[in-house]
Write a protein that holds these residues in place. Structure first.
Motif, PDB file in Angstrom:
ATOM      1  N   LEU A 154      29.386  35.421  38.793  1.00  0.00           N
ATOM      2  CA  LEU A 154      29.724  36.091  39.462  1.00  0.00           C
ATOM      3  C   LEU A 154      30.418  35.768  40.865  1.00  0.00           C
ATOM      4  N   TRP A 155      29.461  34.128  41.850  1.00  0.00           N
ATOM      5  CA  TRP A 155      29.804  33.884  42.635  1.00  0.00           C
ATOM      6  C   TRP A 155      30.812  32.959  42.301  1.00  0.00           C
ATOM      7  N   THR A 156      30.868  32.219  41.626  1.00  0.00           N
ATOM      8  CA  THR A 156      32.438  31.840  41.380  1.00  0.00           C
ATOM      9  C   THR A 156      33.737  32.446  40.986  1.00  0.00           C
ATOM     10  N   PHE A 157      33.098  33.467  40.493  1.00  0.00           N
ATOM     11  CA  PHE A 157      34.085  34.240  40.783  1.00  0.00           C
ATOM     12  C   PHE A 157      35.282  35.118  41.905  1.00  0.00           C
ATOM     13  N   ALA A 158      33.828  35.648  43.066  1.00  0.00           N
ATOM     14  CA  ALA A 158      34.556  36.059  43.720  1.00  0.00           C
ATOM     15  C   ALA A 158      34.896  34.920  45.140  1.00  0.00           C
ATOM     16  N   LEU A 159      34.568  33.145  45.024  1.00  0.00           N
ATOM     17  CA  LEU A 159      34.767  32.076  45.515  1.00  0.00           C
ATOM     18  C   LEU A 159      36.088  32.486  45.332  1.00  0.00           C
ATOM     19  N   ILE A 160      36.519  32.010  43.729  1.00  0.00           N
ATOM     20  CA  ILE A 160      38.441  31.923  43.501  1.00  0.00           C
ATOM     21  C   ILE A 160      38.880  33.358  43.532  1.00  0.00           C
ATOM     22  N   GLY A 161      38.349  34.422  43.948  1.00  0.00           N
ATOM     23  CA  GLY A 161      39.293  35.324  44.074  1.00  0.00           C
ATOM     24  C   GLY A 161      39.966  35.370  45.606  1.00  0.00           C
ATOM     25  N   LEU A 162      38.530  34.905  46.487  1.00  0.00           N
ATOM     26  CA  LEU A 162      38.110  34.630  48.149  1.00  0.00           C
ATOM     27  C   LEU A 162      39.734  33.330  48.208  1.00  0.00           C
ATOM     28  N   LEU A 163      39.369  32.206  48.130  1.00  0.00           N
ATOM     29  CA  LEU A 163      40.414  31.470  47.856  1.00  0.00           C
ATOM     30  C   LEU A 163      41.938  31.882  47.074  1.00  0.00           C
ATOM     31  N   ALA A 164      41.542  32.854  46.354  1.00  0.00           N
ATOM     32  CA  ALA A 164      43.623  33.013  46.294  1.00  0.00           C
ATOM     33  C   ALA A 164      44.261  34.435  47.046  1.00  0.00           C
ATOM     34  N   THR A 165      42.860  34.937  47.238  1.00  0.00           N
ATOM     35  CA  THR A 165      43.173  35.924  48.219  1.00  0.00           C
ATOM     36  C   THR A 165      44.040  34.945  49.753  1.00  0.00           C
ATOM     37  N   SER A 166      43.094  34.326  50.095  1.00  0.00           N
ATOM     38  CA  SER A 166      43.379  33.374  51.204  1.00  0.00           C
ATOM     39  C   SER A 166      44.877  32.406  50.637  1.00  0.00           C
TER      40      SER A 166
END
Length: 118
Positions: free
Chosen positions: A37-49
């Motif tokens: 979950l933390w990995t997906f959240a980090l990837i999502g945050l990175l993709a959004t930025s």
């Protein structure tokens, strides 16, 4: 005397017992699901930025293109107005008459002149 010996043993036992430490902390283990979950959240945050930065970059590029086009339009408008002034200056009837009479040797026949109204 037996009582006295018994009390000393109790005191020694009491002193010999180790005190419980309050420094024991509960170690929380991170589960695999939380890691995912933390990995997906980090990837999502990175993709959004990355998406936001690329969008802002494209907006900036478009704004600079718009400003460049506006400046080109302004310069072309100035050139067009200058050319319109030259056309109006060159279309004067007395200038055309002088060129026809002096340079081309033409003469005017009063009986064949027709005036056309606007």
């Amino acid at each position: 005397m037996s009582n006295l010996a018994y009390k000393i043993q109790q005191q020694q036992r009491y002193v010999e017992q180790p005190k419980p430490t309050s420094k024991k902390l509960f170690k929380r283990k991170v589960t695999k699901g939380e890691k995912v979950l933390w990995t997906f959240a980090l990837i999502g945050l990175l993709a959004t930025s990355v998406f936001l930065v690329s969008t802002y970059a494209s907006v900036y590029a478009l704004n600079s293109d718009i400003e460049q086009l506006r400046s080109n339009i302004d310069t072309q408008t100035k050139v067009n107005s200058e050319l319109e002034q030259q056309v109006s200056k060159l279309n004067r009837p007395d200038r055309i008459f002088n060129i026809a009479k002096n340079k081309l040797g033409m003469t005017i026949k009063e009986d064949s002149v027709k005036v056309i109204g606007k």
